[in-house]
Design a protein around this motif. Structure first.
Motif, short mmCIF file in Angstrom:
data_model
loop_
_atom_site.label_atom_id
_atom_site.label_comp_id
_atom_site.label_asym_id
_atom_site.label_seq_id
_atom_site.Cartn_x
_atom_site.Cartn_y
_atom_site.Cartn_z
N LEU A 440 0.82 -1.21 0.00
CA LEU A 440 0.00 0.00 0.00
C LEU A 440 0.86 1.26 0.00
CD1 LEU A 440 -2.86 -1.05 2.45
CD2 LEU A 440 -3.20 -0.24 0.11
N SER A 460 -8.17 6.46 -3.83
CA SER A 460 -8.11 5.24 -3.03
C SER A 460 -8.36 3.99 -3.86
CB SER A 460 -9.11 5.32 -1.86
OG SER A 460 -10.42 5.47 -2.36
N THR A 464 -5.69 0.88 -3.96
CA THR A 464 -6.05 -0.47 -3.52
C THR A 464 -5.96 -1.48 -4.66
OG1 THR A 464 -8.39 0.11 -3.87
CG2 THR A 464 -7.52 0.30 -1.63
N LEU A 474 -6.70 -0.10 3.55
CA LEU A 474 -6.02 1.19 3.34
C LEU A 474 -6.35 2.17 4.46
CD1 LEU A 474 -4.42 3.26 1.64
CD2 LEU A 474 -6.53 3.71 0.38
#
Length: 630
Positions: A440, A460, A464, A474
Motif C-alpha cells: 500500500l 483510493s 487499492t 487502506l
C-alpha cells in the motif's frame, strides 16, 4: 443435426430443439452471420452454446449483463463445461493472465462486457485466441433507436474487422424493424440470415385493471393464483414496503433489488426459487437469466418506461407453456406520476451543458485537462451544492457515460487527502520494519511523488487496485500512521467514482453529442406514448397491441386478455344487480368488496348498483362501513 441433438441431450437434458433453435444452429455451423430475434424465454443461449460445443476453439460471448454472465458461467460449470467471464473491476495484468488461460486452458466460452473492447490491446489478444464464434447478446444495445443504447457496443465492429472469417450471431429479445436493420449495419454483419420468432405468447393473458386499491387487487390475484409470482415495483423502498404488506396479509413474500448485498440477494432468490416464498417483490434489477418455468403471475403495480421492458418482464410468466397472467394495475394518478418520472426528468441540451460544466468545477478540472483522470465522487453532495434536481442530473451523467465522455462507476469509496510528515528515508525504514504495509505504501509513493511536500488528494480505488488490497485495509493503515504521526490525512465518503475519457472542452463536447440526446429523448417520449396507449385503449386486444408495437401486422384477438374477456362478457343489468344485492343483504351486512366477489360483478357494476339502492333509500351503511337493508 444428429450431433447437435446428442450435445443438447448430454449437457442440457433436452430431447428436442424449440423452433427456430435448430435452424439458427445449422446456419451458425455453416459459418454464416446470423441475426436472431427471439422473445424472452425463447432459449437464445442454446443457439450459440450448442454449435460452440461442436467446433474446436472458443466461443466469445459479448454481454452487458454481469449477473447474466456469471449465471451462465456457473450453469455451464455445473454441466462440466469450462467457461470464464471477464467482468469489470479486473486489473489489466490480471486480465492479461486470464486471457492467457483462455488460450491454453481448454476453455469453451469466454464472456466479455462490451466495454472491454474499448481497449485495443484486448482486441489484439482476442485475435490470438482460437475464436470459433462471436455471439453478441442483447444486440439491441448497439442501436441508438433501441431502448437500451450503449455506445460501447459500437466498438464491436472493430472486432468484426479483426475476425473477418469468424461467424457473428446477434441475439436480442426485443427489437422493432428499425432497430433490427440498425443492428445489422452497426455490427457489420455480412449478408446475415435473419430469424424472427413471433412475439405471440398464446398462454399469457395480458391484463390491465384500473383500481384505487392495488394491494387489495394483488391480494385477490395471489389468492386465486397461489403458484410462484413476481411483483415488479419502481424503487427499492417499494420492494420492502410491498413485501412487508403482503407478509402482514399472510403471504410468504421476499424481495430483490440492486442495493442488496450479494448474500442477501442469493438467499432471497433461493427462497423464491425453492418456493418457500410464493412471491418475490422486485425492481427491474431482477429477472435477467432467471428461467423459472412455473411463474404463474407477473404483476406490475406502476407503469413501465416502455413496452420493450414490459414485454421482457411480463414474459417471465408461463415458460412452462401453461396459462399464466401478466397483470398491470393502474390508478388514475399513474399517468401523471409516470410522466414526471420518465419524461419530465429527461435532460435537454442546456441542462446537459450546465451539469457537465458544474461537474468539472466540482472536481476542479481546468479547460483542456482531465483526460484519463479518476475522481472519487459524492453524487448527493454534488446535487446539493449546485441545487440540481437529482434524477435529472443522474440522467445527464448517465448520458455522458453512455456517450463515452466519462465513466461513472457506482461504489462507495473514501476521498482522501494525505501528506507525509516524516522524510522519505524514515518512511522507507518504517516499511522495512512493517512489511504488511509495504504494498500500500509503495503504491502511494510511486503514484504521488510530491506527497512529502504538500497535502495531496489520492485516488483510493487506484491505490487499492495496484496494491491488491481493500479500501478498509487502506483506511486502517492510514489511521495507524496518523496515530504514529507519520502522516496527516483527511477523508470524506463518496458514493461513486468518475473517470474522464476526454479533455474538458465544454461547448465543443456538448455540441458533439447534443443531437444524440435529442434523438434519444424523442425515442423515450414515443415509447412512453405507446405505454399510455396500451393501458388506455379499450377497443383492441392487449396481445394485439403488443404484437403491433413490434411490427407484427397479421394478428388476431387472443381471447384471454382483459379486453377480450370484457368483450365476451355480457354486462349485467343495473336493476338485476341491485336486486341481487338486496337478496344477499337479507342474510348479513356486507362491504362493497364482498358484494362484488359474491355476485361476480365488476367494480363499476357494483358501485352503480349500490348508488341506485342508496338513492332510492333501499339500503344504508352501518358503523362498520357495511351495507344493510333499511
Amino acid at each position: 443435426m444428429v450431433q447437435a441433438l446428442e450435445i443438447l441431450k448430454k449437457y442440457w437434458q433436452h430431447d428436442t430443439f424449440r423452433d427456430p433453435q435448430d435452424k439458427i444452429i445449422q446456419t451458425v455451423l455453416e459459418g454464416r452471420d446470423t441475426f436472431a430475434l427471439m422473445p424472452t424465454g425463447g432459449g437464445k443461449s442454446v443457439c450459440f452454446q450448442v454449435p460452440a460445443m461442436m467446433k474446436d476453439g472458443l466461443c466469445l460471448v459479448i454481454s452487458p449483463l454481469i449477473a447474466l454472465m456469471k449465471d451462465q458461467v456457473q450453469n455451464l460449470a455445473k454441466r462440466g463445461i469450462r467457461a470464464i467471464a471477464l467482468t469489470g473491476g479486473i486489473a489489466s495484468d490480471e486480465l492479461s493472465d486470464l486471457l492467457d488461460n483462455c488460450k491454453f486452458g481448454n476453455y469453451k466460452f469466454l464472456y466479455l462486457s462490451p466495454e472491454r473492447l474499448e481497449s485495443d490491446w484486448v482486441i489484439e489478444r482476442i485475435k490470438q485466441l482460437p475464436i470459433n464464434l462471436v455471439a453478441v447478446d442483447e444486440a439491441h444495445c448497439v442501436s441508438q433507436w433501441g431502448h437500451d443504447f450503449r455506445p460501447a457496443y459500437l466498438k464491436i465492429i472493430n472486432l468484426r474487422k479483426q475476425l473477418p472469417d469468424v461467424p457473428f450471431l446477434a441475439l436480442t429479445a426485443s427489437a422493432t424493424k428499425r432497430v433490427e436493420e440498425d443492428i445489422i449495419v452497426q455490427l457489420g454483419l455480412k449478408r446475415p440470415v435473419v430469424f424472427k420468432k413471433s412475439f405471440v405468447r398464446e398462454n399469457i393473458a395480458y391484463m390491465v385493471f384500473e383500481t384505487e386499491d392495488k394491494l387489495h387487487r394483488i391480494r385477490q390475484i395471489l389468492t386465486k393464483n397461489p403458484e410462484p409470482s413476481i411483483i415488479y415495483v419502481r424503487n427499492r423502498k417499494a420492494c420492502h414496503d410491498v413485501s412487508q404488506q403482503l407478509q402482514s396479509l399472510g403471504f410468504k413474500a421476499t424481495y430483490y433489488h440492486g442495493g442488496l448485498k450479494e448474500k442477501e440477494k442469493e438467499a432471497n432468490m433461493e427462497l423464491w426459487i425453492k418456493e418457500k416464498a410464493q412471491v418475490i417483490v422486485a425492481t427491474n434489477a431482477f429477472g435477467m437469466g432467471i428461467d423459472k418455468p412455473n411463474v404463474r403471475t407477473v404483476i406490475h403495480i406502476q407503469l413501465p418506461e416502455n413496452l420493450e421492458n414490459y414485454y421482457q418482464e411480463a414474459g417471465r410468466a408461463g415458460r412452462d407453456g401453461k396459462k399464466s397472467f401478466a397483470v398491470l394495475l393502474v390508478s388514475p394518478s399513474d399517468i401523471k406520476s409516470a410522466q414526471s418520472q420518465f419524461i419530465a426528468v429527461l435532460p435537454d441540451r442546456n441542462f446537459l451543458k450546465e451539469t457537465y460544466q458544474r461537474l468539472n468545477s466540482y472536481l476542479q478540472i481546468a479547460y483542456g485537462e482531465g483526460i484519463d483522470e479518476t475522481f472519487a465522487f459524492n453524487f448527493n453532495d454534488f446535487c446539493k451544492r449546485y441545487d440540481l434536481p437529482v434524477t435529472k442530473a443522474y440522467n445527464a451523467l448517465q448520458f455522458l457515460d453512455r456517450q463515452g465522455i466519462l465513466t461513472l462507476s457506482k461504489h462507495f469509496s473514501e476521498k482522501i487527502s494525505l501528506q507525509f510528515l516524516m522524510p522519505s528515508k524514515e518512511v522507507m525504514r518504517y516499511i522495512s520494519m512493517n512489511p504488511a504495509d509495504e504494498e500500500l505504501l509503495l503504491a502511494i509513493l510511486r503514484n504521488y511523488p510530491g506527497i512529502f511536500d504538500m497535502e495531496t488528494s489520492i485516488n483510493s480505488s487506484l491505490i487499492t487496485k495496484k496494491a491488491k488490497a481493500t479500501e478498509d485495509e487502506l483506511l486502517k493503515m492510514l489511521q495507524r500512521l496518523q496515530q504514529k504521526e507519520i502522516v496527516s490525512y483527511k477523508s470524506s465518503g463518496s458514493d461513486s467514482s468518475i473517470t474522464f475519457n476526454e479533455i474538458r472542452e465544454d461547448e465543443l463536447t456538448i455540441n458533439r453529442v447534443a443531437k444524440f440526446l435529442e434523438k434519444q429523448n424523442g425515442i423515450k417520449v414515443e415509447q412512453f406514448v405507446s405505454v399510455i396507449d396500451y393501458i388506455t385503449n379499450t377497443t383492441t386486444c392487449k396481445s394485439r397491441l403488443i404484437l403491433e408495437y413490434f411490427d407484427e401486422k397479421e394478428t388476431k384477438d387472443c381471447g384471454i386478455c382483459s379486453y377480450c374477456i370484457t368483450k365476451e362478457r355480457k354486462p349485467k343489468s343495473p336493476v338485476d344487480s341491485a336486486n341481487a344485492i338486496l337478496g344477499i343483504l337479507k342474510a348479513q351486512p356486507l362491504g362493497s368488496r364482498d358484494i362484488e366477489k359474491q355476485l361476480e360483478l365488476t367494480p363499476d357494476e357494483t358501485i352503480f348498483a349500490l348508488k341506485l339502492l342508496l338513492d332510492s333509500n333501499r339500503i344504508k351503511m352501518n358503523t362498520n362501513n357495511q351495507y344493510i337493508l333499511k
